[in-house]
Motif scaffolding. Structure first.
Motif, PDB file in Angstrom:
ATOM      1  N   GLN A 133     -17.802  10.608   3.370  1.00 24.05           N
ATOM      2  CA  GLN A 133     -18.443   9.308   3.594  1.00 24.05           C
ATOM      3  C   GLN A 133     -19.056   8.789   2.297  1.00 24.05           C
ATOM      4  N   ASP A 134     -19.581   9.690   1.482  1.00 21.45           N
ATOM      5  CA  ASP A 134     -20.168   9.282   0.201  1.00 21.45           C
ATOM      6  C   ASP A 134     -19.140   8.597  -0.699  1.00 21.45           C
ATOM      7  N   LYS A 135     -17.914   9.154  -0.757  1.00 22.57           N
ATOM      8  CA  LYS A 135     -16.861   8.537  -1.570  1.00 22.57           C
ATOM      9  C   LYS A 135     -16.479   7.166  -1.023  1.00 22.57           C
ATOM     10  N   LEU A 136     -16.422   7.041   0.292  1.00 22.27           N
ATOM     11  CA  LEU A 136     -16.070   5.768   0.914  1.00 22.27           C
ATOM     12  C   LEU A 136     -17.118   4.708   0.590  1.00 22.27           C
ATOM     13  N   LYS A 137     -18.372   5.122   0.559  1.00 23.30           N
ATOM     14  CA  LYS A 137     -19.460   4.179   0.267  1.00 23.30           C
ATOM     15  C   LYS A 137     -19.419   3.683  -1.172  1.00 23.30           C
ATOM     16  N   GLN A 138     -18.826   4.466  -2.058  1.00 25.13           N
ATOM     17  CA  GLN A 138     -18.756   4.077  -3.467  1.00 25.13           C
ATOM     18  C   GLN A 138     -17.682   3.032  -3.743  1.00 25.13           C
ATOM     19  N   ALA A 139     -16.796   2.811  -2.775  1.00 25.71           N
ATOM     20  CA  ALA A 139     -15.707   1.848  -2.955  1.00 25.71           C
ATOM     21  C   ALA A 139     -16.265   0.422  -2.975  1.00 25.71           C
ATOM     22  N   SER A 140     -15.611  -0.453  -3.729  1.00 25.56           N
ATOM     23  CA  SER A 140     -16.080  -1.838  -3.860  1.00 25.56           C
ATOM     24  C   SER A 140     -15.664  -2.712  -2.681  1.00 25.56           C
ATOM     25  N   GLU A 141     -14.769  -2.199  -1.839  1.00 23.52           N
ATOM     26  CA  GLU A 141     -14.322  -2.932  -0.655  1.00 23.52           C
ATOM     27  C   GLU A 141     -14.056  -1.950   0.468  1.00 23.52           C
ATOM     28  N   ALA A 142     -13.873  -2.472   1.677  1.00 25.10           N
ATOM     29  CA  ALA A 142     -13.596  -1.614   2.825  1.00 25.10           C
ATOM     30  C   ALA A 142     -12.338  -0.791   2.554  1.00 25.10           C
ATOM     31  N   VAL A 143     -12.410   0.493   2.878  1.00 25.71           N
ATOM     32  CA  VAL A 143     -11.295   1.398   2.592  1.00 25.71           C
ATOM     33  C   VAL A 143     -10.422   1.572   3.836  1.00 25.71           C
ATOM     34  N   ASN A 144      -9.108   1.472   3.631  1.00 26.53           N
ATOM     35  CA  ASN A 144      -8.157   1.718   4.717  1.00 26.53           C
ATOM     36  C   ASN A 144      -7.087   2.684   4.207  1.00 26.53           C
ATOM     37  N   MET A 145      -6.067   2.917   5.024  1.00 24.82           N
ATOM     38  CA  MET A 145      -5.041   3.888   4.658  1.00 24.82           C
ATOM     39  C   MET A 145      -4.242   3.464   3.430  1.00 24.82           C
ATOM     40  N   VAL A 146      -4.220   2.177   3.141  1.00 28.56           N
ATOM     41  CA  VAL A 146      -3.465   1.679   2.000  1.00 28.56           C
ATOM     42  C   VAL A 146      -4.226   1.895   0.695  1.00 28.56           C
ATOM     43  N   ASN A 147      -5.494   1.441   0.652  1.00 25.03           N
ATOM     44  CA  ASN A 147      -6.245   1.547  -0.608  1.00 25.03           C
ATOM     45  C   ASN A 147      -7.067   2.832  -0.719  1.00 25.03           C
ATOM     46  N   LEU A 148      -6.876   3.760   0.218  1.00 26.81           N
ATOM     47  CA  LEU A 148      -7.563   5.055   0.138  1.00 26.81           C
ATOM     48  C   LEU A 148      -7.196   5.774  -1.159  1.00 26.81           C
ATOM     49  N   ALA A 149      -5.999   5.491  -1.664  1.00 26.79           N
ATOM     50  CA  ALA A 149      -5.551   6.108  -2.921  1.00 26.79           C
ATOM     51  C   ALA A 149      -6.443   5.725  -4.096  1.00 26.79           C
ATOM     52  N   ASP A 150      -7.187   4.627  -3.968  1.00 26.93           N
ATOM     53  CA  ASP A 150      -8.077   4.195  -5.054  1.00 26.93           C
ATOM     54  C   ASP A 150      -9.240   5.161  -5.257  1.00 26.93           C
ATOM     55  N   ILE A 151      -9.611   5.879  -4.173  1.00 26.76           N
ATOM     56  CA  ILE A 151     -10.725   6.827  -4.297  1.00 26.76           C
ATOM     57  C   ILE A 151     -10.275   8.276  -4.146  1.00 26.76           C
ATOM     58  N   ILE A 152      -9.048   8.482  -3.627  1.00 25.57           N
ATOM     59  CA  ILE A 152      -8.477   9.832  -3.536  1.00 25.57           C
ATOM     60  C   ILE A 152      -7.195   9.835  -4.363  1.00 25.57           C
ATOM     61  N   PRO A 153      -7.259  10.277  -5.623  1.00 22.90           N
ATOM     62  CA  PRO A 153      -6.079  10.238  -6.499  1.00 22.90           C
ATOM     63  C   PRO A 153      -4.872  10.928  -5.870  1.00 22.90           C
ATOM     64  N   GLY A 154      -3.728  10.236  -5.905  1.00 23.43           N
ATOM     65  CA  GLY A 154      -2.488  10.810  -5.386  1.00 23.43           C
ATOM     66  C   GLY A 154      -2.303  10.673  -3.891  1.00 23.43           C
ATOM     67  N   TRP A 155      -3.286  10.079  -3.211  1.00 25.46           N
ATOM     68  CA  TRP A 155      -3.194   9.965  -1.760  1.00 25.46           C
ATOM     69  C   TRP A 155      -1.960   9.153  -1.343  1.00 25.46           C
ATOM     70  N   GLY A 156      -1.224   9.677  -0.385  1.00 28.38           N
ATOM     71  CA  GLY A 156      -0.122   8.928   0.209  1.00 28.38           C
ATOM     72  C   GLY A 156       1.140   8.838  -0.618  1.00 28.38           C
ATOM     73  N   THR A 157       1.186   9.534  -1.741  1.00 33.05           N
ATOM     74  CA  THR A 157       2.389   9.470  -2.575  1.00 33.05           C
ATOM     75  C   THR A 157       2.876  10.875  -2.896  1.00 33.05           C
ATOM     76  N   THR A 158       4.168  11.060  -2.824  1.00 30.50           N
ATOM     77  CA  THR A 158       4.791  12.317  -3.218  1.00 30.50           C
ATOM     78  C   THR A 158       6.274  12.070  -3.445  1.00 30.50           C
TER      79      THR A 158
END
Length: 378
Positions: A336-361
């Motif tokens: 939750q702390d990481k989500l709060k640091q985001a500049s906008e609401a986080v969803n499954m698409v932009n989650l990669a902005d705070i979790i490096p490599g998320w959703g890609t392989t």
């Protein structure tokens, strides 16, 4: 014979020979298929260096059958499989049984009567699933499974995929202990009988042994078409039995449990209780970002990526390429702390902005698959 008559006979003989050639296929057999006038050639005809077993197919058709359903994780998984398959030019059909065992096996039986080139079986957890897969492979049709019974290992050629459930449970429990201490009083939301739940439970039991100060206050859970609603009701009833100070945290081994528990805790005004879960979806992220949310962390693998990777492995099997017997998808921790640091609401698409490599392989994405995707963009 007059010259004009000779020419006439020559023309007639040539015409007959042309007709015979067009109607034959190398001296006998069926006529070779031809494209209708104005018809676009199959994608496979436009891509070089395709495996023969893919190139010779007019259209690759795969079927995805999932036992559980009714949750966002299922929707994301199926969407990922469909998106990946269609990007390759495949046809992807899917069915979710919403936890109904009879419907699950019936769907497999019905699909087996159709001309599918491959199957993805998700959450098949019983002996009947093993028999189903034996019937499929017995027809020479390849199979990839996700979060299904380990008994499927006995069937040659089947690949068993799963999230790295041990890592998921360890991420969530380590975060719980870090924030709540190794003497926390916790409630365990879990249900037996599902392979991923069994693997997560092993880690939970090891954690209790390594941290004897942790007290398990209660343990319960049910998997159904409305798990989150039933969990909400059960947690609400439990909270009436345990006043403030008796519960520090909830470990939810499935996000459907975490969603229900989050609602119950918020309605009861028991924000001193924190939730540590497993799995993630848009609904989960929204719940974690709500003001005063008790959901502190969740460990997860992108469900869309799971669907996509399963399709790639199956495509490799259809192509006749070597594939592994097992494959675990890498997990990540979302707090939750990481989500709060985001500049906008986080969803499954932009989650990669705070979790490096998320959703890609690029796992199992071969050069010919990349070429097919490129061709299908046009």
């Amino acid at each position: 014979m007059h010259k004009w008559k000779q020419n006439k006979w020559i023309i007639l003989v040539l015409a007959v020979m042309l007709i015979a050639t067009a109607c034959s296929n190398g001296g006998g057999g069926e006529a070779a298929p031809t494209a209708s006038e104005g018809e676009t050639p199959a994608v496979n005809e436009k891509v070089e260096n395709l495996p023969d077993k893919i190139a010779q197919k007019d259209k690759v058709k795969i079927m995805v059958v999932r036992k559980i359903g009714g949750d966002d994780h299922t929707a994301q998984f199926l969407a990922g499989a469909k998106q990946e398959g269609e990007s390759l030019g495949f046809t992807v059909d899917s069915f979710s049984a919403n936890g109904d065992t009879a419907k699950f096996h019936d769907a497999i039986a019905q699909a087996l009567e159709k001309d599918y080139d491959g199957f993805i079986i998700s959450h098949g957890d019983d002996a009947a699933t093993v028999e189903d897969v034996k019937k499929i492979t017995g027809k020479g049709i390849p199979v990839v499974t996700f979060d299904s019974t380990p008994d499927l290992e006995q069937i040659e050629g089947v690949t068993l995929t799963s999230q790295d459930d041990e890592a998921l449970a360890k991420f969530a429990l380590d975060q719980l202990i870090q924030e709540q201490g190794n003497d926390a009083k916790i409630v365990y939301l879990w249900v037996d009988g599902f392979p991923p739940m069994v693997r997560r439970n092993h880690v939970y039991q090891e954690t209790l042994q390594q941290n004897p100060g942790i007290k398990e206050v209660e343990r319960f859970g049910i998997a159904s078409a409305d798990t989150s609603v039933q969990t909400q009701n059960a947690v609400a009833a439990m909270l009436t039995k345990h006043p403030k100070g008796e519960i520090d945290a909830i470990f939810a081994a499935w996000d459907a449990f975490a969603i229900g528990a989050t609602r119950a805790i918020k309605e009861a005004g028991r924000d001193e209780i924190k939730i540590y879960g497993i799995d993630v979806s848009n609904a989960d992220l929204q719940a974690m970002q709500e003001e005063g949310s008790p959901w502190a962390a969740t460990a997860a693998v992108d469900p869309k990526m799971i669907g996509a990777v399963n399709v790639r492995i199956l495509a490799g099997k259809i192509a006749g390429e070597e594939t592994p017997q097992k494959y675990d998808l890498e997990a990540a921790l979302i707090t939750q702390d990481k989500l709060k640091q985001a500049s906008e609401a986080v969803n499954m698409v932009n989650l990669a902005d705070i979790i490096p490599g998320w959703g890609t392989t690029d796992a199992f994405e071969t050069d010919w698959m990349k070429a097919l995707k490129e061709a299908n963009k046009k």
